[in-house]
Design an enzyme around this catalytic site. Sequence first.
Site, mmCIF file in Angstrom:
data_model
loop_
_atom_site.group_PDB
_atom_site.id
_atom_site.type_symbol
_atom_site.label_atom_id
_atom_site.label_comp_id
_atom_site.label_asym_id
_atom_site.label_seq_id
_atom_site.Cartn_x
_atom_site.Cartn_y
_atom_site.Cartn_z
ATOM 1 N N ASP A 132 0.824 -1.213 0.000
ATOM 2 C CA ASP A 132 0.000 0.000 0.000
ATOM 3 C C ASP A 132 0.854 1.256 0.000
ATOM 4 O OD1 ASP A 132 -2.218 -1.533 -0.062
ATOM 5 O OD2 ASP A 132 -2.637 -1.401 2.093
ATOM 6 N N LEU A 158 -18.968 -27.216 -23.700
ATOM 7 C CA LEU A 158 -18.449 -28.574 -23.535
ATOM 8 C C LEU A 158 -19.590 -29.573 -23.455
ATOM 9 C CD1 LEU A 158 -15.808 -27.911 -20.741
ATOM 10 C CD2 LEU A 158 -15.314 -28.542 -23.098
ATOM 11 N N LYS A 218 -13.814 -27.556 -12.993
ATOM 12 C CA LYS A 218 -14.672 -26.750 -13.865
ATOM 13 C C LYS A 218 -15.194 -25.598 -13.010
ATOM 14 C CE LYS A 218 -18.222 -27.042 -17.382
ATOM 15 N NZ LYS A 218 -19.040 -25.895 -17.006
ATOM 16 N N CYS A 244 -59.964 -20.838 -4.217
ATOM 17 C CA CYS A 244 -58.796 -20.090 -4.666
ATOM 18 C C CYS A 244 -58.192 -19.331 -3.474
ATOM 19 C CB CYS A 244 -59.195 -19.101 -5.759
ATOM 20 S SG CYS A 244 -57.843 -18.010 -6.237
ATOM 21 N N CYS A 272 -58.772 -15.326 -4.465
ATOM 22 C CA CYS A 272 -60.084 -14.685 -4.596
ATOM 23 C C CYS A 272 -61.200 -15.502 -3.952
ATOM 24 C CB CYS A 272 -60.408 -14.411 -6.061
ATOM 25 S SG CYS A 272 -60.775 -15.889 -7.001
HETATM 26 S S1 IVH Z 1 -12.008 -25.205 -21.434
HETATM 27 C C1 IVH Z 1 -13.914 -25.475 -25.591
HETATM 28 N N1 IVH Z 1 -11.515 -25.355 -18.862
HETATM 29 O O1 IVH Z 1 -16.970 -24.150 -18.840
HETATM 30 C C2 IVH Z 1 -13.264 -25.596 -24.269
HETATM 31 N N2 IVH Z 1 -13.579 -24.431 -19.546
HETATM 32 O O2 IVH Z 1 -18.789 -25.553 -20.934
HETATM 33 C C3 IVH Z 1 -13.974 -24.834 -23.227
HETATM 34 N N3 IVH Z 1 -14.994 -23.653 -17.700
HETATM 35 O O3 IVH Z 1 -18.039 -21.407 -20.049
HETATM 36 C C4 IVH Z 1 -13.141 -24.163 -22.271
HETATM 37 N N4 IVH Z 1 -13.629 -24.220 -16.068
HETATM 38 O O4 IVH Z 1 -15.570 -21.010 -19.343
HETATM 39 C C5 IVH Z 1 -12.397 -24.991 -19.803
HETATM 40 N N5 IVH Z 1 -10.914 -25.538 -16.625
HETATM 41 C C6 IVH Z 1 -11.796 -25.167 -17.561
HETATM 42 C C7 IVH Z 1 -13.031 -24.568 -17.231
HETATM 43 C C8 IVH Z 1 -13.909 -24.207 -18.263
HETATM 44 C C9 IVH Z 1 -14.798 -23.666 -16.373
HETATM 45 C C10 IVH Z 1 -16.179 -23.111 -18.368
HETATM 46 C C11 IVH Z 1 -15.884 -22.334 -19.615
HETATM 47 C C12 IVH Z 1 -17.163 -22.426 -20.398
HETATM 48 C C13 IVH Z 1 -17.737 -23.706 -19.916
HETATM 49 C C14 IVH Z 1 -17.698 -24.723 -21.027
#
Ligand code: IVH
Length: 711
Positions: free
Chosen positions: A55, A101, A147, A441, A444
């Site tokens: 900071d 995906l 994911k 109802c 009403c």
């Molecule tokens: S790879 C075509 N890696 O999942 C390949 N996607 O269904 C797609 N997401 O909205 C991207 N974690 O943003 C990939 N480790 C990961 C991910 C990921 C989340 C999301 C992505 C997209 C969705 C695809």
Amino acid sequence: MGGVQLQMVGLNPGAGSSEEVAAAARMVALTAALTRHGHLYHALNAPEISDLEYDALLRELEQLEARWPAHKQPDSPTSRVGAPPIAELVPFPHRVPMLSLGNVFSREDLGDWVEKRDEKGKVRGGLMSALDRPADAPALQFSVEPKLDGLAIELVYEGGLLVGAGTRGDGSVGEDVLHTMRTVRSVPLRLGEGAPPYLSVRGEVLFDLAGFEQMNEQRVIAGEKPFENPRNAAAGTVRQLDPGPASQRPLLFFAHSAGEGLAAPTHSALLAQLRGLGFAVNPRNRVCAGVDEVWAAIEALGAERGSLPYEIDGVVIKVDDMALQDELGFLTRSPRWAVAYKYPAARARTVLERVDFSVGRSGVVTPVAVLAPVRVGGVTVRNATLHNEQQMRNKPEFLGGLRVGDLVEIYRAGDVIPRVDAVVDQPGRADLALVAFPACCPVCETPLDREENPDELDKITWRCPNRLGCRAQREAALQHFAGRLAMDIEGLGEKLVRQLVERGLVEHPSGLYHLSVGTLQDLDRMGQKSAQNIIAAIEASKARPLARALFALGIPLVGESTARDLARHFGGLDALQAADEAALLAVDGVGKDVARSVLHFFADEGHQAEIAALRAAGVAFAPEARAAAPTEGPFVGKTVVLTGTLPTLSRQQATALLEGAGAKVSGSVSKKTNFVLAGADAGSKLEKAQELKVPVIDEAELRRLLGLDPA
Ligand code: IVH
């Protein structure tokens, strides 16, 4: 703090006095040092200096920038905060589409998926047949990654500087959110050594969970509505015009793939490059060989899921070898070289506090379970539909019917709405009061009508027959009328509709057209400006085309697409109102039930009076102006049905293209359908097409037939 060395790069030419030269040099050095420490802290989670020291450096830089604004560096960390709001979100086209995906839900499905890639990997290049391959060939490698359950974002860098950020949108065009994304601390403003001239990086922006909870507590204290879940909060924050909130909130960004600009032999090597350039790459990503290792990684992540600092909704499995990725290629909307494993639905137990009975637009009464709030799969669940009386009374898992105070098991799969799955048997349960379906109802108090459904014998519907007299139905009808797909009256939301109905200001949709700015202004929380905007929106809705206006009337069984079919066929409201059953059945996509429902609707005197009132108020019910139809081409006179999500075209765009080429776009597949245009996640319409042997085309084929460039 001695680590800050003067660097004589990036100095603005024209620095005059020696004081200015020194200041400019110090600004360059401070920017570089703060960038490095920010990266150590936010991307690598390995700070070298304390927050206090950081900071102090930041304040020194702020002071110098205030004094010598001409020497402020374009990637200065001070530029992350304090920028003014932008006027509107503008479109952000993706040079390479952002895909989605496919999913697998079990170890078995995953095994099949892996095996197919494995075969392909081992016979790559046609050098080896699948049968000849050695049994001991090494197992194929995969990058196995959490994911992340946030908002997909593309970042664009030119000459190493962050110049663009966009949401995914429909995959080909998203929204420009550079102003908010540049406030996210783990997004590098300038890349490290070796940045390519142009780079697009994809990743996920999401909330730190502890920070999310804290923010929600503060919102409650401040009398604001807490966010429902971290994902919505992330999307809501990033898509705001004002970057202020984003700069204050604990947003994370993890990079997970590149669009353009990097080349690597494997995906894991690409991730390492991204890390080297300054991006945060998820530390839980693993490279696994073969399905057993992949599955072990999925289970390990599953066990850790509840204690991660962010939410994940599954695991992404990607073929690591880039050459094999290229060879595997893409399906319509997703790559063949990656798949998402989705964890089973989240479950939780909670107490049934009571059952409410809600009255819908058509008067149907639906039981809704009111639950002690409980978190399931990342959202707080407070209620869940119980569908109908039979479910509520007879579902075997409800052990003879729901009772107030029952301990119930609820579940939620992904985005799907929460459901009550079962009652947990407990001692003393028999003493709890059984929930009874009302005879009248709840709004009403008119006695309910019992309707049997000839198709589903055990499905009985209870309906409030007091259509136009029932406040709940009036509210629902008004909301439908003003809805986005109907008359699209912006600003006329649920709360406003409720007030209008409760105060007796509007009874039926036609009443909206008699409102004035003065009347609206007297309502709760309504300023003059918003009142003016709403009146203008109501006025503008008078010009909505016939199809929308028909849909807005809320004729039972007439959805958006049937409304379009009717509008196109009859061309005007008079012709439709005059149509008999035979005339209605002549419309493509209209069957007996729909025809009867339409006849019944227009025969009702109340409805006739309301339509007359709408017309008198100036609602045009105007047939849509159509361009001269083409006379030749593959789609002239053909009936096409759209289903699923297309890779780049929205439903509206595809419809416009097809109609422009002389096709008729219809809502349901029948023997009369000539083509089905299918995208990802196509469901029953695609099955029907296959059953009826109707040709199915994808977007690429559509483009080819229309002579358009590929997307
Ligand atoms: S790879 C075509 N890696 O999942 C390949 N996607 O269904 C797609 N997401 O909205 C991207 N974690 O943003 C990939 N480790 C990961 C991910 C990921 C989340 C999301 C992505 C997209 C969705 C695809």
